[in-house]
Design a protein around this motif. Structure first.
Motif, PDB file in Angstrom:
ATOM      1  N   LYS A  34       0.828  -1.205   0.000  1.00 21.88           N
ATOM      2  CA  LYS A  34       0.000   0.000   0.000  1.00 21.88           C
ATOM      3  C   LYS A  34       0.863   1.257   0.000  1.00 21.88           C
ATOM      4  O   LYS A  34       0.511   2.261  -0.641  1.00 21.88           O
ATOM      5  CB  LYS A  34      -0.916  -0.003   1.227  1.00 21.88           C
ATOM      6  CG  LYS A  34      -2.021  -1.048   1.164  1.00 21.88           C
ATOM      7  CD  LYS A  34      -2.924  -0.981   2.387  1.00 21.88           C
ATOM      8  CE  LYS A  34      -4.050  -1.989   2.293  1.00 21.88           C
ATOM      9  NZ  LYS A  34      -4.932  -1.945   3.494  1.00 21.88           N
TER      10      LYS A  34
ATOM     11  N   GLU B 257       2.054   1.810  -3.555  1.00 19.72           N
ATOM     12  CA  GLU B 257       0.973   2.312  -4.397  1.00 19.72           C
ATOM     13  C   GLU B 257       0.681   3.783  -4.101  1.00 19.72           C
ATOM     14  O   GLU B 257       0.471   4.588  -5.016  1.00 19.72           O
ATOM     15  CB  GLU B 257      -0.290   1.472  -4.165  1.00 19.72           C
ATOM     16  CG  GLU B 257      -0.198   0.056  -4.722  1.00 19.72           C
ATOM     17  CD  GLU B 257      -1.453  -0.730  -4.469  1.00 19.72           C
ATOM     18  OE1 GLU B 257      -2.334  -0.234  -3.718  1.00 19.72           O
ATOM     19  OE2 GLU B 257      -1.587  -1.854  -5.007  1.00 19.72           O
ATOM     20  N   LYS B 258       0.689   4.125  -2.821  1.00 19.44           N
ATOM     21  CA  LYS B 258       0.415   5.513  -2.449  1.00 19.44           C
ATOM     22  C   LYS B 258       1.524   6.439  -2.911  1.00 19.44           C
ATOM     23  O   LYS B 258       1.278   7.567  -3.358  1.00 19.44           O
ATOM     24  CB  LYS B 258       0.246   5.603  -0.934  1.00 19.44           C
ATOM     25  CG  LYS B 258      -0.102   6.984  -0.439  1.00 19.44           C
ATOM     26  CD  LYS B 258      -0.294   6.982   1.078  1.00 19.44           C
ATOM     27  CE  LYS B 258      -0.627   8.380   1.595  1.00 19.44           C
ATOM     28  NZ  LYS B 258      -0.802   8.376   3.080  1.00 19.44           N
TER      29      LYS B 258
END
Length: 208
Positions: A74, A77-78
């Motif tokens: 995550k 992705e961020k």
């Protein structure tokens, strides 16, 4: 990505002392198999007594590893989500932003590692106490206090309590002992009772 290992801690040596070399080998092989496939083998020797606790440790470590992988995924992705629709210059982050991200990730990793160490420590010391009741009542804050005291001193506290407890008294629940019962048996507070001198037989006489 699947884990290619499981942790074997030095504290296992104490528990393994009661097993033969063959039983130790079967136990270690069973842990490797369970860690790789998730399937628990059938054990018939004394190693079957230790396997459930080792299996639980492997499960906890796998859950922690999976959570860490998901957290990293995550984060990636961020970090790169903003690059869509920008040119190569727009994808360059300011140095202060990069540094702040690095610092947050470093602090998160340090905090996770600290929690894991405290958890493993408490599992070890809890396993050495006779009355395993109320485990869930021991708060994380209290576990940190116990961690600061150290495994060796808490082990001495347990042994001192065992020696001092009178047979007719019930064992304190584990939650009670690890909340406050251990305090009297800390190195700084505990005083051994002096031994009673044995009577001398030399001066005894048989009544006529």
């Amino acid at each position: 990505m699947a884990k290619e290992y499981f942790h074997a801690y030095h504290s296992y040596l104490e528990a393994l002392a009661a097993l033969s070399d063959a039983e130790c080998g079967r136990l270690f092989k069973a842990c490797l198999q369970y860690s790789k496939t998730g399937e628990a083998p059938a054990l018939t020797g004394n190693e079957r007594i230790l396997f459930p606790s080792w299996k639980s440790q492997i499960d906890r470590e796998n859950l922690h590893y999976a959570a860490m992988c998901e957290k990293n995924r995550k984060a990636i992705e961020k970090r790169w989500a903003f690059t869509k629709g920008t040119d190569e210059y727009g994808r360059i982050q300011a140095n202060d932003c990069v540094y702040e991200t690095y610092q947050r990730e470093r602090e998160d990793k340090s905090e996770d590692k600290g929690k894991e160490e405290v958890h493993i420590f408490f599992e070890r010391v809890w396993a050495s106490y006779p009355n395993k009741k109320g485990k869930g009542q021991v708060s994380d804050a209290q576990k940190k206090k116990l961690f600061a005291i150290g495994f060796e001193q808490l082990t001495r506290c347990i042994e001192r309590y065992k020696e001092a407890k009178e047979d007719w008294k019930a064992w304190q629940n584990g939650s009670t002992f690890f909340h406050s019962g251990y305090i009297d048996y800390l190195d700084a507070n505990y005083e051994e009772e002096p031994r009673q001198p044995e009577p001398e037989n030399d001066g005894w006489r048989v009544a006529q």
